[in-house]
Design a protein around this motif. Structure first.
Motif, PDB file in Angstrom:
ATOM      1  N   TYR A  46      -6.847 -20.246   4.208  1.00 57.86           N
ATOM      2  CA  TYR A  46      -7.224 -19.484   3.045  1.00 57.86           C
ATOM      3  C   TYR A  46      -7.814 -18.125   3.851  1.00 57.86           C
ATOM      4  CZ  TYR A  46      -6.397 -23.198  -0.160  1.00 57.86           C
ATOM      5  OH  TYR A  46      -5.724 -23.977  -1.176  1.00 57.86           O
ATOM      6  N   VAL A  47      -8.675 -18.249   4.689  1.00 58.95           N
ATOM      7  CA  VAL A  47      -9.282 -17.479   5.511  1.00 58.95           C
ATOM      8  C   VAL A  47      -8.243 -16.324   6.078  1.00 58.95           C
ATOM      9  CG1 VAL A  47     -10.670 -16.531   7.443  1.00 58.95           C
ATOM     10  CG2 VAL A  47     -11.485 -18.658   5.920  1.00 58.95           C
ATOM     11  N   GLU A  48      -7.324 -16.873   6.811  1.00 62.81           N
ATOM     12  CA  GLU A  48      -5.930 -16.007   7.335  1.00 62.81           C
ATOM     13  C   GLU A  48      -5.239 -15.535   6.160  1.00 62.81           C
ATOM     14  OE1 GLU A  48      -3.601 -18.641   9.758  1.00 62.81           O
ATOM     15  OE2 GLU A  48      -5.297 -18.729  11.072  1.00 62.81           O
ATOM     16  N   GLU A  49      -5.051 -16.036   4.936  1.00 58.85           N
ATOM     17  CA  GLU A  49      -4.114 -15.414   3.889  1.00 58.85           C
ATOM     18  C   GLU A  49      -5.138 -14.355   3.440  1.00 58.85           C
ATOM     19  OE1 GLU A  49      -0.864 -14.753   1.339  1.00 58.85           O
ATOM     20  OE2 GLU A  49      -1.266 -15.348   3.395  1.00 58.85           O
ATOM     21  N   SER A  50      -6.302 -14.468   3.088  1.00 54.24           N
ATOM     22  CA  SER A  50      -7.180 -13.466   2.596  1.00 54.24           C
ATOM     23  C   SER A  50      -7.413 -12.218   3.580  1.00 54.24           C
ATOM     24  CB  SER A  50      -8.656 -14.170   2.191  1.00 54.24           C
ATOM     25  OG  SER A  50      -8.553 -15.092   1.308  1.00 54.24           O
ATOM     26  N   LEU A  51      -7.505 -12.476   4.766  1.00 56.23           N
ATOM     27  CA  LEU A  51      -7.519 -11.280   5.506  1.00 56.23           C
ATOM     28  C   LEU A  51      -6.177 -10.497   5.667  1.00 56.23           C
ATOM     29  CD1 LEU A  51      -9.228 -12.880   8.644  1.00 56.23           C
ATOM     30  CD2 LEU A  51     -10.055 -10.918   7.374  1.00 56.23           C
ATOM     31  N   ARG A  52      -4.893 -11.156   5.569  1.00 55.73           N
ATOM     32  CA  ARG A  52      -3.718 -10.610   5.505  1.00 55.73           C
ATOM     33  C   ARG A  52      -3.531  -9.791   4.376  1.00 55.73           C
ATOM     34  NH1 ARG A  52       0.679 -10.793   3.002  1.00 55.73           N
ATOM     35  NH2 ARG A  52       0.406 -12.641   1.453  1.00 55.73           N
ATOM     36  N   LEU A  53      -4.177 -10.391   3.191  1.00 55.09           N
ATOM     37  CA  LEU A  53      -3.936  -9.705   1.747  1.00 55.09           C
ATOM     38  C   LEU A  53      -5.030  -8.421   1.762  1.00 55.09           C
ATOM     39  CD1 LEU A  53      -3.964 -12.606  -0.626  1.00 55.09           C
ATOM     40  CD2 LEU A  53      -2.234 -10.830  -0.418  1.00 55.09           C
ATOM     41  N   ALA A  54      -6.126  -8.465   2.373  1.00 56.71           N
ATOM     42  CA  ALA A  54      -6.982  -7.508   2.384  1.00 56.71           C
ATOM     43  C   ALA A  54      -6.493  -6.230   3.278  1.00 56.71           C
ATOM     44  CB  ALA A  54      -8.403  -7.698   2.946  1.00 56.71           C
ATOM     45  N   VAL A  55      -5.617  -6.671   4.421  1.00 57.10           N
ATOM     46  CA  VAL A  55      -5.239  -5.470   5.345  1.00 57.10           C
ATOM     47  C   VAL A  55      -4.064  -5.076   4.497  1.00 57.10           C
ATOM     48  CG1 VAL A  55      -3.890  -5.129   7.315  1.00 57.10           C
ATOM     49  CG2 VAL A  55      -5.703  -6.601   7.570  1.00 57.10           C
ATOM     50  N   THR A  56      -3.325  -5.624   3.558  1.00 59.90           N
ATOM     51  CA  THR A  56      -2.175  -5.310   2.847  1.00 59.90           C
ATOM     52  C   THR A  56      -2.704  -4.293   1.843  1.00 59.90           C
ATOM     53  OG1 THR A  56      -0.865  -7.163   3.239  1.00 59.90           O
ATOM     54  CG2 THR A  56      -0.249  -5.785   1.335  1.00 59.90           C
ATOM     55  N   ILE A  57      -3.756  -4.612   1.140  1.00 58.85           N
ATOM     56  CA  ILE A  57      -4.569  -3.949   0.259  1.00 58.85           C
ATOM     57  C   ILE A  57      -5.034  -2.393   0.842  1.00 58.85           C
ATOM     58  CG2 ILE A  57      -6.374  -3.540  -1.225  1.00 58.85           C
ATOM     59  CD1 ILE A  57      -6.058  -6.427  -1.862  1.00 58.85           C
ATOM     60  N   VAL A  58      -5.523  -2.513   2.130  1.00 56.08           N
ATOM     61  CA  VAL A  58      -6.197  -1.408   2.759  1.00 56.08           C
ATOM     62  C   VAL A  58      -4.832  -0.461   3.043  1.00 56.08           C
ATOM     63  CG1 VAL A  58      -7.182  -0.382   4.914  1.00 56.08           C
ATOM     64  CG2 VAL A  58      -8.110  -1.989   3.579  1.00 56.08           C
ATOM     65  N   ALA A  59      -3.815  -0.983   3.727  1.00 54.82           N
ATOM     66  CA  ALA A  59      -2.412  -0.300   3.961  1.00 54.82           C
ATOM     67  C   ALA A  59      -1.861   0.501   2.558  1.00 54.82           C
ATOM     68  CB  ALA A  59      -1.525  -1.005   4.697  1.00 54.82           C
ATOM     69  N   MET A  60      -1.814  -0.291   1.619  1.00 60.39           N
ATOM     70  CA  MET A  60      -1.241   0.331   0.472  1.00 60.39           C
ATOM     71  C   MET A  60      -1.977   1.431  -0.077  1.00 60.39           C
ATOM     72  SD  MET A  60      -0.381  -3.101  -1.596  1.00 60.39           S
ATOM     73  CE  MET A  60      -0.239  -2.541  -3.084  1.00 60.39           C
ATOM     74  N   ASP A  61      -3.404   1.227  -0.066  1.00 61.98           N
ATOM     75  CA  ASP A  61      -4.190   2.335  -0.377  1.00 61.98           C
ATOM     76  C   ASP A  61      -4.169   3.607   0.510  1.00 61.98           C
ATOM     77  OD1 ASP A  61      -6.026   3.134  -2.692  1.00 61.98           O
ATOM     78  OD2 ASP A  61      -7.884   2.771  -1.272  1.00 61.98           O
ATOM     79  N   LEU A  62      -4.230   3.316   1.688  1.00 64.85           N
ATOM     80  CA  LEU A  62      -4.155   4.556   2.595  1.00 64.85           C
ATOM     81  C   LEU A  62      -2.736   5.185   2.457  1.00 64.85           C
ATOM     82  CD1 LEU A  62      -5.543   3.163   6.108  1.00 64.85           C
ATOM     83  CD2 LEU A  62      -6.531   4.877   4.440  1.00 64.85           C
ATOM     84  N   GLU A  63      -1.642   4.561   2.452  1.00 60.91           N
ATOM     85  CA  GLU A  63      -0.111   5.034   2.018  1.00 60.91           C
ATOM     86  C   GLU A  63      -0.223   5.860   0.650  1.00 60.91           C
ATOM     87  OE1 GLU A  63       3.478   6.154   3.005  1.00 60.91           O
ATOM     88  OE2 GLU A  63       2.079   4.938   4.251  1.00 60.91           O
ATOM     89  N   ALA A  64      -0.868   5.512  -0.395  1.00 62.52           N
ATOM     90  CA  ALA A  64      -0.783   5.946  -1.784  1.00 62.52           C
ATOM     91  C   ALA A  64      -1.793   7.479  -1.410  1.00 62.52           C
ATOM     92  CB  ALA A  64      -1.500   5.220  -2.705  1.00 62.52           C
ATOM     93  N   LYS A  65      -2.783   7.246  -0.745  1.00 58.90           N
ATOM     94  CA  LYS A  65      -3.662   8.494  -0.590  1.00 58.90           C
ATOM     95  C   LYS A  65      -3.027   9.509   0.207  1.00 58.90           C
ATOM     96  CE  LYS A  65      -8.068   6.195  -1.642  1.00 58.90           C
ATOM     97  NZ  LYS A  65      -8.984   5.747  -0.966  1.00 58.90           N
ATOM     98  N   LYS A  66      -2.093   9.104   1.144  1.00 54.31           N
ATOM     99  CA  LYS A  66      -1.215   9.828   2.032  1.00 54.31           C
ATOM    100  C   LYS A  66      -0.280  10.992   1.286  1.00 54.31           C
ATOM    101  CE  LYS A  66       2.203   8.858   4.831  1.00 54.31           C
ATOM    102  NZ  LYS A  66       2.729   7.919   5.887  1.00 54.31           N
ATOM    103  N   GLY A  67      -0.035  10.275   0.144  1.00 57.75           N
ATOM    104  CA  GLY A  67       0.979  11.200  -0.671  1.00 57.75           C
ATOM    105  C   GLY A  67       2.223  11.011  -0.376  1.00 57.75           C
ATOM    106  N   PRO A  68       3.171  11.708  -1.154  1.00 56.20           N
ATOM    107  CA  PRO A  68       4.712  11.490  -0.959  1.00 56.20           C
ATOM    108  C   PRO A  68       5.234  11.863   0.513  1.00 56.20           C
ATOM    109  CG  PRO A  68       4.242  12.939  -2.700  1.00 56.20           C
ATOM    110  CD  PRO A  68       2.963  12.503  -2.245  1.00 56.20           C
ATOM    111  N   ASP A  69       5.891  11.165   1.070  1.00 55.87           N
ATOM    112  CA  ASP A  69       6.496  11.423   2.418  1.00 55.87           C
ATOM    113  C   ASP A  69       6.171  12.740   3.043  1.00 55.87           C
ATOM    114  OD1 ASP A  69       8.334  10.164   3.698  1.00 55.87           O
ATOM    115  OD2 ASP A  69      10.176  11.131   2.771  1.00 55.87           O
ATOM    116  N   THR A  70       4.778  12.392   3.741  1.00 56.98           N
ATOM    117  CA  THR A  70       4.001  13.430   4.470  1.00 56.98           C
ATOM    118  C   THR A  70       4.276  13.288   5.999  1.00 56.98           C
ATOM    119  OG1 THR A  70       2.087  12.264   4.479  1.00 56.98           O
ATOM    120  CG2 THR A  70       2.175  13.902   3.022  1.00 56.98           C
ATOM    121  N   ASN A  71       5.684  12.764   6.509  1.00 52.65           N
ATOM    122  CA  ASN A  71       5.714  12.293   7.968  1.00 52.65           C
ATOM    123  C   ASN A  71       6.498  13.752   8.604  1.00 52.65           C
ATOM    124  OD1 ASN A  71       5.097   9.686   7.703  1.00 52.65           O
ATOM    125  ND2 ASN A  71       7.143   8.917   7.312  1.00 52.65           N
TER     126      ASN A  71
END
Length: 134
Positions: free
Chosen positions: A109-134
């Motif tokens: 449960y600890v490992e899965e919670s950490l994985r999900l938290a990292v996923t949420i942070v990555a999703m949030d960062l990607e959304a804030k980055k905006g559309p295709d700014t590579n």
């Protein structure tokens, strides 16, 4: 209170009170654009209440609440509010347990919670980055 064993509805943290209901009926899955069902909102409210009142969370509820927050992050103000106000305390409570005090299931449960938290942070960062700014 000992935290070993395999009781997935066992509370962890520093407080007492009633256990939060099992969330076995809530399924995992990919991000969705629909509003969360009432049971998911109730789960977020229960987890938030346990943290706010007594710094406690149920093992499985921690994972389920983060899973649903990740799936509804873009479609629900409630998911956003849960992530912003309660994801860090959930993770802090889980990481506050000594590995020697928890069983293999709880470690999962600890490992899965950490994985999900990292996923949420990555999703949030990607959304804030905006559309295709590579």
């Amino acid at each position: 209170m000992a935290f070993g064993g395999s009781n997935m509805n066992q509370k962890l943290g520093s407080g007492g009170g009633n256990d939060i209901e099992s969330t076995d009926d809530i399924a995992e899955g990919p991000p969705i654009s629909e509003p969360p069902p009432p049971g998911v909102i109730r789960l977020w409210n229960d987890v938030a209440s346990g943290i706010d009142r007594s710094q406690t969370v149920v093992w499985k509820s921690a994972v389920d609440s983060l899973d649903h927050a990740s799936r509804h992050l873009y479609s629900s103000n409630e998911a956003r509010r849960f992530v912003e106000n309660h994801m860090k305390p959930v993770i802090s409570i889980l990481l506050g347990k000594q590995p020697s005090e928890i069983g293999q299931m709880e470690n999962g449960y600890v490992e899965e919670s950490l994985r999900l938290a990292v996923t949420i942070v990555a999703m949030d960062l990607e959304a804030k980055k905006g559309p295709d700014t590579n």
